[in-house]
Design a protein around this motif. Structure first.
Motif, PDB file in Angstrom:
ATOM      1  N   TYR A   1      -7.772  26.186   6.738  1.00 49.44           N
ATOM      2  CA  TYR A   1      -6.649  25.671   7.529  1.00 49.44           C
ATOM      3  C   TYR A   1      -6.679  26.249   8.944  1.00 49.44           C
ATOM      4  O   TYR A   1      -6.296  25.581   9.905  1.00 49.44           O
ATOM      5  CB  TYR A   1      -5.318  26.005   6.853  1.00 49.44           C
ATOM      6  N   ARG A   2      -7.132  27.483   9.078  1.00 49.60           N
ATOM      7  CA  ARG A   2      -7.227  28.089  10.412  1.00 49.60           C
ATOM      8  C   ARG A   2      -8.134  27.261  11.314  1.00 49.60           C
ATOM      9  O   ARG A   2      -7.811  27.017  12.476  1.00 49.60           O
ATOM     10  CB  ARG A   2      -7.748  29.526  10.263  1.00 49.60           C
TER      11      ARG A   2
ATOM     12  N   ASP B   1      -0.964  36.081   6.313  1.00 51.10           N
ATOM     13  CA  ASP B   1      -1.876  35.200   5.585  1.00 51.10           C
ATOM     14  C   ASP B   1      -2.329  34.008   6.422  1.00 51.10           C
ATOM     15  O   ASP B   1      -3.286  33.322   6.055  1.00 51.10           O
ATOM     16  CB  ASP B   1      -1.209  34.686   4.303  1.00 51.10           C
ATOM     17  N   GLY B   2      -1.663  33.757   7.534  1.00 47.56           N
ATOM     18  CA  GLY B   2      -2.032  32.624   8.379  1.00 47.56           C
ATOM     19  C   GLY B   2      -1.503  31.306   7.837  1.00 47.56           C
ATOM     20  O   GLY B   2      -0.655  31.265   6.947  1.00 47.56           O
ATOM     21  N   VAL B   3      -2.020  30.205   8.369  1.00 44.74           N
ATOM     22  CA  VAL B   3      -1.559  28.868   7.990  1.00 44.74           C
ATOM     23  C   VAL B   3      -2.051  28.531   6.584  1.00 44.74           C
ATOM     24  O   VAL B   3      -3.244  28.655   6.287  1.00 44.74           O
ATOM     25  CB  VAL B   3      -2.056  27.820   8.999  1.00 44.74           C
ATOM     26  N   ALA B   4      -1.141  28.096   5.723  1.00 42.99           N
ATOM     27  CA  ALA B   4      -1.494  27.786   4.339  1.00 42.99           C
ATOM     28  C   ALA B   4      -1.324  26.311   4.001  1.00 42.99           C
ATOM     29  O   ALA B   4      -1.846  25.843   2.983  1.00 42.99           O
ATOM     30  CB  ALA B   4      -0.647  28.623   3.382  1.00 42.99           C
ATOM     31  N   GLU B   5      -0.585  25.573   4.835  1.00 42.76           N
ATOM     32  CA  GLU B   5      -0.360  24.160   4.554  1.00 42.76           C
ATOM     33  C   GLU B   5       0.250  23.474   5.781  1.00 42.76           C
ATOM     34  O   GLU B   5       0.728  24.128   6.707  1.00 42.76           O
ATOM     35  CB  GLU B   5       0.578  23.987   3.358  1.00 42.76           C
ATOM     36  N   PHE B   6       0.204  22.147   5.748  1.00 32.50           N
ATOM     37  CA  PHE B   6       0.884  21.323   6.749  1.00 32.50           C
ATOM     38  C   PHE B   6       2.122  20.704   6.106  1.00 32.50           C
ATOM     39  O   PHE B   6       2.109  20.352   4.925  1.00 32.50           O
ATOM     40  CB  PHE B   6      -0.030  20.207   7.259  1.00 32.50           C
ATOM     41  N   SER B   7       3.181  20.559   6.876  1.00 37.47           N
ATOM     42  CA  SER B   7       4.395  19.963   6.327  1.00 37.47           C
ATOM     43  C   SER B   7       4.264  18.453   6.157  1.00 37.47           C
ATOM     44  O   SER B   7       4.883  17.867   5.277  1.00 37.47           O
ATOM     45  CB  SER B   7       5.599  20.283   7.217  1.00 37.47           C
ATOM     46  N   ASN B   8       3.441  17.819   6.991  1.00 39.25           N
ATOM     47  CA  ASN B   8       3.230  16.374   6.894  1.00 39.25           C
ATOM     48  C   ASN B   8       2.294  16.054   5.721  1.00 39.25           C
ATOM     49  O   ASN B   8       1.235  16.663   5.577  1.00 39.25           O
ATOM     50  CB  ASN B   8       2.638  15.846   8.210  1.00 39.25           C
ATOM     51  N   LYS B   9       2.675  15.102   4.905  1.00 43.64           N
ATOM     52  CA  LYS B   9       1.924  14.782   3.691  1.00 43.64           C
ATOM     53  C   LYS B   9       0.495  14.334   3.984  1.00 43.64           C
ATOM     54  O   LYS B   9      -0.453  14.755   3.307  1.00 43.64           O
ATOM     55  CB  LYS B   9       2.663  13.689   2.910  1.00 43.64           C
ATOM     56  N   ASP B  10       0.312  13.503   4.999  1.00 42.95           N
ATOM     57  CA  ASP B  10      -1.029  12.998   5.316  1.00 42.95           C
ATOM     58  C   ASP B  10      -1.936  14.109   5.832  1.00 42.95           C
ATOM     59  O   ASP B  10      -3.121  14.173   5.469  1.00 42.95           O
ATOM     60  CB  ASP B  10      -0.941  11.876   6.359  1.00 42.95           C
ATOM     61  N   LEU B  11      -1.390  14.990   6.668  1.00 46.27           N
ATOM     62  CA  LEU B  11      -2.193  16.103   7.177  1.00 46.27           C
ATOM     63  C   LEU B  11      -2.519  17.082   6.053  1.00 46.27           C
ATOM     64  O   LEU B  11      -3.627  17.628   5.992  1.00 46.27           O
ATOM     65  CB  LEU B  11      -1.446  16.829   8.299  1.00 46.27           C
ATOM     66  N   GLU B  12      -1.567  17.303   5.153  1.00 47.44           N
ATOM     67  CA  GLU B  12      -1.808  18.211   4.030  1.00 47.44           C
ATOM     68  C   GLU B  12      -2.882  17.655   3.100  1.00 47.44           C
ATOM     69  O   GLU B  12      -3.696  18.406   2.554  1.00 47.44           O
ATOM     70  CB  GLU B  12      -0.502  18.462   3.271  1.00 47.44           C
ATOM     71  N   GLU B  13      -2.909  16.335   2.935  1.00 45.39           N
ATOM     72  CA  GLU B  13      -3.945  15.725   2.094  1.00 45.39           C
ATOM     73  C   GLU B  13      -5.331  15.957   2.697  1.00 45.39           C
ATOM     74  O   GLU B  13      -6.295  16.250   1.973  1.00 45.39           O
ATOM     75  CB  GLU B  13      -3.677  14.220   1.936  1.00 45.39           C
ATOM     76  N   ILE B  14      -5.424  15.876   4.013  1.00 45.53           N
ATOM     77  CA  ILE B  14      -6.689  16.180   4.685  1.00 45.53           C
ATOM     78  C   ILE B  14      -7.051  17.649   4.483  1.00 45.53           C
ATOM     79  O   ILE B  14      -8.190  17.992   4.141  1.00 45.53           O
ATOM     80  CB  ILE B  14      -6.597  15.842   6.186  1.00 45.53           C
TER      81      ILE B  14
ATOM     82  N   GLU C   1       0.399  10.823  13.655  1.00 51.25           N
ATOM     83  CA  GLU C   1      -0.695   9.856  13.526  1.00 51.25           C
ATOM     84  C   GLU C   1      -1.886  10.270  14.380  1.00 51.25           C
ATOM     85  O   GLU C   1      -3.037  10.148  13.956  1.00 51.25           O
ATOM     86  CB  GLU C   1      -0.218   8.452  13.906  1.00 51.25           C
ATOM     87  N   GLN C   2      -1.609  10.734  15.592  1.00 54.05           N
ATOM     88  CA  GLN C   2      -2.691  11.227  16.445  1.00 54.05           C
ATOM     89  C   GLN C   2      -3.379  12.420  15.786  1.00 54.05           C
ATOM     90  O   GLN C   2      -4.616  12.502  15.740  1.00 54.05           O
ATOM     91  CB  GLN C   2      -2.140  11.659  17.815  1.00 54.05           C
ATOM     92  N   ALA C   3      -2.586  13.347  15.271  1.00 55.26           N
ATOM     93  CA  ALA C   3      -3.142  14.532  14.623  1.00 55.26           C
ATOM     94  C   ALA C   3      -3.972  14.147  13.400  1.00 55.26           C
ATOM     95  O   ALA C   3      -5.049  14.718  13.162  1.00 55.26           O
ATOM     96  CB  ALA C   3      -2.016  15.482  14.236  1.00 55.26           C
ATOM     97  N   LYS C   4      -3.482  13.200  12.623  1.00 57.81           N
ATOM     98  CA  LYS C   4      -4.207  12.743  11.441  1.00 57.81           C
ATOM     99  C   LYS C   4      -5.561  12.163  11.831  1.00 57.81           C
ATOM    100  O   LYS C   4      -6.589  12.462  11.191  1.00 57.81           O
ATOM    101  CB  LYS C   4      -3.377  11.685  10.709  1.00 57.81           C
ATOM    102  N   ASP C   5      -5.589  11.361  12.874  1.00 56.32           N
ATOM    103  CA  ASP C   5      -6.836  10.744  13.333  1.00 56.32           C
ATOM    104  C   ASP C   5      -7.830  11.808  13.800  1.00 56.32           C
ATOM    105  O   ASP C   5      -9.023  11.753  13.474  1.00 56.32           O
ATOM    106  CB  ASP C   5      -6.536   9.754  14.459  1.00 56.32           C
ATOM    107  N   ILE C   6      -7.334  12.789  14.553  1.00 56.77           N
ATOM    108  CA  ILE C   6      -8.201  13.865  15.052  1.00 56.77           C
ATOM    109  C   ILE C   6      -8.798  14.656  13.885  1.00 56.77           C
ATOM    110  O   ILE C   6     -10.008  14.906  13.848  1.00 56.77           O
ATOM    111  CB  ILE C   6      -7.401  14.800  15.982  1.00 56.77           C
ATOM    112  N   LEU C   7      -7.956  15.041  12.939  1.00 57.18           N
ATOM    113  CA  LEU C   7      -8.430  15.867  11.831  1.00 57.18           C
ATOM    114  C   LEU C   7      -9.351  15.087  10.905  1.00 57.18           C
ATOM    115  O   LEU C   7     -10.353  15.625  10.421  1.00 57.18           O
ATOM    116  CB  LEU C   7      -7.250  16.408  11.024  1.00 57.18           C
ATOM    117  N   PHE C   8      -9.022  13.845  10.635  1.00 53.30           N
ATOM    118  CA  PHE C   8      -9.850  13.061   9.718  1.00 53.30           C
ATOM    119  C   PHE C   8     -11.266  12.912  10.269  1.00 53.30           C
ATOM    120  O   PHE C   8     -12.254  13.122   9.549  1.00 53.30           O
ATOM    121  CB  PHE C   8      -9.229  11.687   9.463  1.00 53.30           C
TER     122      PHE C   8
END
Length: 206
Positions: free
Chosen positions: A127-128, A103-116, A163-170
């Motif tokens: 998510y892919r 099924d591939g990636v379904a969620e992020f474990s980090n709350k902030d990334l999952e919210e994005i 935090e870096q990942a959150k900034d990139i994704l946002f």
């Protein structure tokens, strides 16, 4: 992110440290850098073993038949790819995301990334797609088994800096939302559904 392909990689541990851990007969882990870790393990630890080896046999056999081990003086060389199914269970609670199922990636474990991730699905982004952005631009390790013939991939993502990942994704998602609001008839501002409007506000696009 960099790949750590267990089909190709050999993990190197210190012989004395490993013997000491085995003799303790307490649960311990070995990470991809050959370091010995004790419980509790932390988010971001990338493990190639967790358990209590048999101290009554030589190190080459102590970890069971799914590990290929060679002792060379002060070094223990370990190949762990044959134990992949067990490593999935060990690493699932520690990884940033799980890409080991069909099924591939379904969620992020980090709350902030999952919210994005949750919000951007309102604008038909998967998510892919988000994972591909992270794997190209963020710091971290992809623990995987990857074969080319026939092609096979299964892996976990371990982000070094949430935090870096959150900034990139946002920023990536914000640009998509702004573009769709401006150019996609399906996301005309006056006709947005409530969840779409909330997502647009979340990404500061309205």
């Amino acid at each position: 992110m960099k790949k750590f392909n267990l089909f190709k990689e050999i993990i190197t541990a210190n012989t004395d440290e490993l013997k000491k851990a085995i003799d303790s007969q307490k649960t311990f882990a070995i990470n991809i850098y050959g370091e010995i870790l004790t419980e509790p393990y932390s988010e971001g630890d990338i493990l190639i073993y967790s358990g209590i080896p048999d101290k009554d046999v030589e190190i080459e056999k102590a970890f069971g038949p799914k590990y290929q081990i060679v002792v060379s003086d002060d070094r223990v060389l370990i190949k762990a790819f044959s134990n992949w199914q067990e490593l999935i269970a060990i690493n699932t609670p520690l990884a940033s995301y799980d890409d080991t199922t069909a099924d591939g990636v379904a969620e992020f474990s980090n709350k902030d990334l999952e919210e994005i991730g949750w919000n951007i699905t309102e604008f038909n982004v998967t998510y892919r797609e988000l994972v591909e952005v992270l794997e190209e631009k963020a710091d971290g390790i992809i623990l995987c088994i990857e074969q080319e013939e026939p092609y096979q991939f299964s892996g976990f993502g371990f982000l070094s800096n949430n935090e870096q990942a959150k900034d990139i994704l946002f920023k990536y998602c914000q640009e998509i939302v702004k573009d769709k609001l401006a150019n996609d008839d399906d996301f005309e501002k006056s006709n947005l559904e409530d969840d779409e409007e909330e997502a647009a506000i979340f990404f500061k696009a309205l």
